[in-house]
Motif scaffolding. Structure first.
Motif, PDB file in Angstrom:
ATOM      1  N   ILE A 169       0.850  -1.188   0.000  1.00  0.00           N
ATOM      2  CA  ILE A 169       0.000   0.000   0.000  1.00  0.00           C
ATOM      3  C   ILE A 169       0.887   1.239   0.000  1.00  0.00           C
ATOM      4  O   ILE A 169       1.947   1.261   0.630  1.00  0.00           O
ATOM      5  N   SER A 170       0.459   2.259  -0.718  1.00  0.00           N
ATOM      6  CA  SER A 170       1.209   3.504  -0.761  1.00  0.00           C
ATOM      7  C   SER A 170       0.239   4.655  -0.971  1.00  0.00           C
ATOM      8  O   SER A 170      -0.915   4.448  -1.347  1.00  0.00           O
ATOM      9  N   LYS A 171       0.753   5.843  -0.749  1.00  0.00           N
ATOM     10  CA  LYS A 171      -0.111   7.029  -0.809  1.00  0.00           C
ATOM     11  C   LYS A 171       0.610   8.129  -1.541  1.00  0.00           C
ATOM     12  O   LYS A 171       1.788   8.391  -1.289  1.00  0.00           O
ATOM     13  N   ASP A 172      -0.083   8.804  -2.437  1.00  0.00           N
ATOM     14  CA  ASP A 172       0.439   9.957  -3.144  1.00  0.00           C
ATOM     15  C   ASP A 172      -0.466  11.135  -2.804  1.00  0.00           C
ATOM     16  O   ASP A 172      -1.544  11.292  -3.398  1.00  0.00           O
ATOM     17  N   ASN A 173      -0.044  11.941  -1.857  1.00  0.00           N
ATOM     18  CA  ASN A 173      -0.888  13.065  -1.427  1.00  0.00           C
ATOM     19  C   ASN A 173      -1.097  14.082  -2.543  1.00  0.00           C
ATOM     20  O   ASN A 173      -2.159  14.699  -2.633  1.00  0.00           O
ATOM     21  N   ALA A 174      -0.107  14.237  -3.399  1.00  0.00           N
ATOM     22  CA  ALA A 174      -0.238  15.207  -4.492  1.00  0.00           C
ATOM     23  C   ALA A 174      -1.370  14.818  -5.446  1.00  0.00           C
ATOM     24  O   ALA A 174      -2.026  15.683  -6.029  1.00  0.00           O
ATOM     25  N   LYS A 175      -1.571  13.510  -5.595  1.00  0.00           N
ATOM     26  CA  LYS A 175      -2.635  13.030  -6.476  1.00  0.00           C
ATOM     27  C   LYS A 175      -3.890  12.640  -5.701  1.00  0.00           C
ATOM     28  O   LYS A 175      -4.863  12.176  -6.309  1.00  0.00           O
ATOM     29  N   ASN A 176      -3.832  12.823  -4.380  1.00  0.00           N
ATOM     30  CA  ASN A 176      -4.987  12.480  -3.542  1.00  0.00           C
ATOM     31  C   ASN A 176      -5.437  11.039  -3.787  1.00  0.00           C
ATOM     32  O   ASN A 176      -6.645  10.753  -3.905  1.00  0.00           O
ATOM     33  N   THR A 177      -4.455  10.149  -3.862  1.00  0.00           N
ATOM     34  CA  THR A 177      -4.727   8.766  -4.239  1.00  0.00           C
ATOM     35  C   THR A 177      -3.936   7.808  -3.361  1.00  0.00           C
ATOM     36  O   THR A 177      -2.781   8.086  -3.013  1.00  0.00           O
ATOM     37  N   VAL A 178      -4.570   6.711  -3.020  1.00  0.00           N
ATOM     38  CA  VAL A 178      -3.903   5.614  -2.331  1.00  0.00           C
ATOM     39  C   VAL A 178      -3.878   4.418  -3.263  1.00  0.00           C
ATOM     40  O   VAL A 178      -4.888   4.111  -3.921  1.00  0.00           O
ATOM     41  N   TYR A 179      -2.739   3.760  -3.328  1.00  0.00           N
ATOM     42  CA  TYR A 179      -2.575   2.626  -4.233  1.00  0.00           C
ATOM     43  C   TYR A 179      -2.444   1.325  -3.453  1.00  0.00           C
ATOM     44  O   TYR A 179      -2.014   1.303  -2.301  1.00  0.00           O
ATOM     45  N   LEU A 180      -2.802   0.250  -4.118  1.00  0.00           N
ATOM     46  CA  LEU A 180      -2.523  -1.084  -3.590  1.00  0.00           C
ATOM     47  C   LEU A 180      -1.916  -1.891  -4.725  1.00  0.00           C
ATOM     48  O   LEU A 180      -2.607  -2.243  -5.694  1.00  0.00           O
ATOM     49  N   GLN A 181      -0.624  -2.120  -4.639  1.00  0.00           N
ATOM     50  CA  GLN A 181       0.064  -2.967  -5.600  1.00  0.00           C
ATOM     51  C   GLN A 181      -0.116  -4.409  -5.163  1.00  0.00           C
ATOM     52  O   GLN A 181       0.232  -4.761  -4.022  1.00  0.00           O
ATOM     53  N   ILE A 182      -0.685  -5.224  -6.029  1.00  0.00           N
ATOM     54  CA  ILE A 182      -0.942  -6.615  -5.670  1.00  0.00           C
ATOM     55  C   ILE A 182      -0.171  -7.507  -6.634  1.00  0.00           C
ATOM     56  O   ILE A 182      -0.334  -7.417  -7.849  1.00  0.00           O
ATOM     57  N   ASN A 183       0.700  -8.340  -6.091  1.00  0.00           N
ATOM     58  CA  ASN A 183       1.611  -9.167  -6.879  1.00  0.00           C
ATOM     59  C   ASN A 183       1.414 -10.642  -6.565  1.00  0.00           C
ATOM     60  O   ASN A 183       0.816 -11.005  -5.544  1.00  0.00           O
ATOM     61  N   ASN A 184       1.930 -11.472  -7.465  1.00  0.00           N
ATOM     62  CA  ASN A 184       1.904 -12.918  -7.267  1.00  0.00           C
ATOM     63  C   ASN A 184       0.499 -13.391  -6.876  1.00  0.00           C
ATOM     64  O   ASN A 184       0.317 -14.123  -5.903  1.00  0.00           O
TER      65      ASN A 184
END
Length: 122
Positions: free
Chosen positions: A70-85
């Motif tokens: 999980i990560s957050k980009d405050n400049a883009k007002n977005t939270v990401y969830l990278q899901i692998n494997n």
């Protein structure tokens, strides 16, 4: 509670990856602890991961540790969830919600976004 919209889901083969996005159309996510949740077929919605707004600390459920990020980009007002494997057991609808409490809890009766479908299949 913030109005959030999820995106980035899709059909992926076992072992594949996706990056899910969680965006706020109005209020800023800067000061909100955000959680990612999922509902797999036949099961109740469960928390997958959370990120703390104050220090960026993260939490993951055991079944996704080492595979999800999980990560957050405050400049883009977005939270990401990278899901692998990915495995078939990861198939489900993924949701984000905010604010979550210190235990990554978000009341089920509160508003949820539409979610984004992740399907893992060969």
């Amino acid at each position: 509670q913030l109005h959030l919209v999820e995106s980035g889901g899709g059909l992926v083969q076992p072992g594949g990856s996706l990056r899910l996005s969680c965006s706020s159309s109005g209020s800023t996510l800067d000061d909100s602890d955000v959680g990612w949740f999922r509902q797999t077929p036949g099961n109740a919605r469960e928390v997958v991961s959370c990120i703390d707004a104050s220090d960026g600390s993260t939490w993951y459920r055991d079944s996704v540790k080492g595979r999800f990020a999980i990560s957050k980009d405050n400049a883009k007002n977005t939270v990401y969830l990278q899901i692998n494997n990915l495995t078939a057991e990861d198939t489900g609808v993924y949701y984000c919600a905010a604010p979550v409490d210190a235990d990554c809890y978000y009341p089920e009766e509160e508003p949820w976004g539409p979610g984004t479908q992740v399907t893992v299949s060969s």
